[in-house]
Design an enzyme around this catalytic site. Structure first.
Site, short mmCIF file in Angstrom:
data_model
loop_
_atom_site.label_atom_id
_atom_site.label_comp_id
_atom_site.label_asym_id
_atom_site.label_seq_id
_atom_site.Cartn_x
_atom_site.Cartn_y
_atom_site.Cartn_z
N TYR A 173 6.35 -8.28 14.80
CA TYR A 173 6.40 -7.26 13.75
C TYR A 173 7.34 -6.13 14.15
CZ TYR A 173 4.83 -3.52 10.63
OH TYR A 173 4.79 -2.50 9.72
N GLY B 211 4.11 1.39 -0.51
CA GLY B 211 5.01 1.32 -1.66
C GLY B 211 4.35 1.84 -2.92
N ARG C 64 -7.25 7.25 18.26
CA ARG C 64 -6.30 6.79 17.27
C ARG C 64 -5.98 7.90 16.27
NH1 ARG C 64 -5.65 3.55 20.43
NH2 ARG C 64 -5.85 1.28 20.34
N MET D 182 0.82 -1.20 0.00
CA MET D 182 0.00 0.00 0.00
C MET D 182 0.87 1.26 0.00
SD MET D 182 -2.67 1.38 2.86
CE MET D 182 -1.46 1.23 4.16
N ARG E 18 -16.89 -4.70 6.91
CA ARG E 18 -17.98 -5.20 7.75
C ARG E 18 -19.24 -4.37 7.59
NH1 ARG E 18 -16.05 -5.57 13.34
NH2 ARG E 18 -17.97 -6.74 13.57
N LEU F 201 -1.17 3.63 9.06
CA LEU F 201 -1.43 4.03 7.68
C LEU F 201 -2.72 3.41 7.17
CD1 LEU F 201 2.10 3.62 6.12
CD2 LEU F 201 0.91 5.76 6.62
#
Lengths: 328, 301
Positions: free
Chosen positions: B124, B3, B197, B1, B175, B154
């Site tokens: 990660y 990139g 967030r 995404m 959803r 992101l």
């Protein structure tokens, strides 16, 4: 339905001495001690490869080796190591090579399907610079690392996490042991990139050999250090291979501290250097105190046996017989 | 995404020689292939945005997949970039996931390694921290101009839209869309919804990456965050509106919230003149449109 017979449980490591054991890094301080101990205990099938025979940074070569040899046990003691100077001069080399070695060996161990247990050796430098002392296993990642060896440290931390990841996702019995400062035969005595204890042995010996009036040591001498003879570490490694299958890494230390000053004076005495010991306090000290909390392994029933002075005497004897060829 | 957003931005700026390879064309986890590629292509600039992503749930379910692949990609690309001799500058994409769960908010760059990353996410985060340290090591030892950007949360167009994603925005879009087409009366969302967030659009992050490549050669990584916070409730409402779902949102407060706040301090990036432009609502509208287009394509196939 029919009788279900209990599957034979796997023998523990020490009851499995004819099984193939791969010791990666058998020429280094740690690997050579582990190899010695395994052979002394009667293991009949220990496989080793020098760097020239098997470059552990090469993924395809490591995979081919594991596929061909199919070891049942792996001791990962291979690493690119060095002291403060080496780490700060070649940080990229340190971090990349160690990551590659670890990733290649652990992954190949899983993929070949034959490995029942793997033990990964790290280092006490994984812990934060200002970790509360004595340092428990839980201190991992709770603060910034010592800048002078953070490259090596971060690679070792990745190794611990890698063992955990393989256990969690694939059930590989991978454990990690974190030794404190080690010393003993087969250590690196190179003047530029050895650790403090072998460096002191070398320098006092050379000063004795050419009747130098004094030896100058970096720092103030006040930092506290814990040392463990490598034969004790080898013993602990085998103990963990035999008895430990936990997710968390395990500290392996002696529990006894000395100042660098006390160490230097002890080495001077053991070597028999008659000149002066001088401190250059313009040079850095490194970490002020480093003592591991080894209660976890001590409570499992393992204790070190080698006393520091005796260990130094034996190490110096080994140094004279093996490193000094034509000094005079 | 990210990139592809960077690729788009570079192309629109007039870069004539942007080289990319799909996973099928070049397996970055395979060292000899990466070496061969770098020796053949000899790029002057490298942007390392490749890696396995998937959020906290994906990472906890497959720790090895995340760790091994991401460590290998980073080691291979950095080593090959160094050895081919042509690379003048390299940018590594890290992530706000590297920061400790209890970092002060907004999270400054200096919070790195002051505490462990979120449990379950370490598979990660650790490879990202390793990549950051590798860039510093390469700069120190080899003088390589290796820099690091750390974006926060992101979102943006991805092609294809993953069928399973635990990243919150694509998950909510899918959803609510499914609830709309099936006529479901309600959608249940985990947590209280009061967590704050910060979401950053990939196009804004791409702009930051280009700026950093042009102007930044520092040793420390740089946070890249929009600076705009929403509660998860506000986000869910926005997605509901954008999708056009008319049913109810039900909050399953028995489920964990994760951290209550996750905002990075992007003043360093802002000081370079970077200004995120994509408003969350507009970003969601475009994302939903893209999602629908993708679904139409799949349906036809």
């Amino acid at each position: 339905m029919g009788t279900v017979t209990a599957a034979d449980p796997h023998p523990s490591f020490l009851a499995d001495k004819d099984a193939k054991v791969f010791v990666a890094g058998h020429r280094g301080l740690v690997g050579s001690a582990i190899l010695r101990r395994l052979l002394a205990l009667g293991f009949t099938s220990v496989v080793v490869r020098t760097h020239a025979e098997l470059d552990l940074t090469r993924q395809a070569d490591v995979e081919a080796f594991f596929a061909a040899e199919r070891p049942r046990y792996v001791v990962l003691a291979a690493a690119k190591v060095g002291g403060i100077h080496a780490n700060s001069t070649f940080p990229a080399d340190f971090i990349a090579a160690n990551l590659q070695i670890q990733t290649n060996v652990v992954d190949a161990a899983l993929r070949c399907g034959s490995v029942r247990k793997l033990l990964f050796l790290g280092s006490s430098c994984i812990y934060p610079k200002f970790a509360p002392q004595p340092i428990t296993e839980g201190a991992l990642l709770t603060g910034p690392l010592e800048p002078t060896n953070e490259w090596y440290a971060i690679a070792k931390i990745a190794g611990i996490k890698m063992c955990q990841a393989y256990r969690i996702q694939h059930g590989l019995d991978a454990v990690s042991a974190m030794p404190t400062n080690l010393y003993g035969p087969h250590d690196n005595f190179h003047p530029e990139n050895s650790h403090v204890l072998p460096a002191l042995i070398r320098r006092f010996h050379e000063a004795k050999a050419c009747n130098a009036p004094e030896v100058v040591v970096w720092g103030s001498g006040s930092p506290l250090r814990e040392f463990l003879h490598v034969d004790d570490l080898a013993d602990a490694t085998i103990f963990l291979m035999d008895q430990y299958s936990g997710l968390e890494h395990v500290n392996v230390g002696s529990g006894s501290e000395v100042t660098i000053k006390e160490l230097a004076e002890l080495v001077k005495e053991v070597v028999g250097f008659q000149g002066k010991l001088v401190w250059d306090s313009t040079k850095p000290d490194g970490t002020p105190r480093k003592l591991m909390d080894s209660s976890k392994i001590h409570e499992m029933g393992w204790k070190p046996k080698v006393d520091l002075k005796q260990g130094l005497v034996e190490t110096y004897k080994w140094y004279v017989e093996n490193v000094i060829s034509d000094m005079k | 995404m990210l990139g592809s957003a960077i690729h788009r931005r570079l192309t629109s700026l007039g870069f004539t020689n942007v080289v990319g390879r799909t996973r099928a064309e070049l397996d970055l986890a395979c060292e000899p292939s990466v070496r061969k590629f770098f020796d053949a292509e000899r790029p002057r600039y490298v942007i390392l945005a490749a890696g396995k992503v998937g959020g906290l749930h994906a990472s906890s379910a497959a720790p090895v997949d995340f760790m091994t692949e991401n460590l290998r990609i980073t080691t291979n690309v950095l080593t090959a970039a160094r050895l081919c001799g042509s690379v003048r500058k390299l940018l590594f994409l890290a992530s706000s996931a590297v920061y400790p769960v209890d970092a002060p908010q907004p999270i400054p760059e200096s919070a790195l390694l002051t505490g462990p990353p979120a449990p379950g996410n370490e598979w990660y985060a650790i490879p990202k921290i390793v990549g950051m340290k590798m860039c510093q090591a390469y700069r120190l030892e080899l003088g390589m101009d290796a820099i690091v950007a750390a974006p926060n949360n992101l979102y943006g167009p991805r092609d294809p839209f993953p069928s399973e994603s635990s990243h919150v925005i694509p998950a909510l879009i899918r959803r609510f869309h499914n609830a709309k087409v099936t006529g479901a009366g309600e959608v249940a969302v985990w947590g209280s919804g009061y967590q704050l967030r910060e979401f950053t659009h990939a196009d804004d992050a791409a702009e930051a990456v280009v700026l950093l490549m042009d102007r930044y050669s520092g040793d420390e990584h740089v946070n890249v965050g929009s600076g705009r916070e929403v509660t998860v409730r506000e986000l869910a409402e926005m997605v509901r509106e954008v999708v056009g779902y008319e049913g109810r949102i039900v909050w399953d407060t028995n489920r964990p919230d994760g951290v209550m706040r996750r905002l990075v301090d992007s003043s360093k990036m802002r000081a370079m003149g970077w200004e995120p432009k994509v408003e969350l609502r507009d970003g969601l509208v475009k994302l939903y449109r893209g999602y629908l287009r993708g679904r139409v394509t799949n349906f036809k196939a």
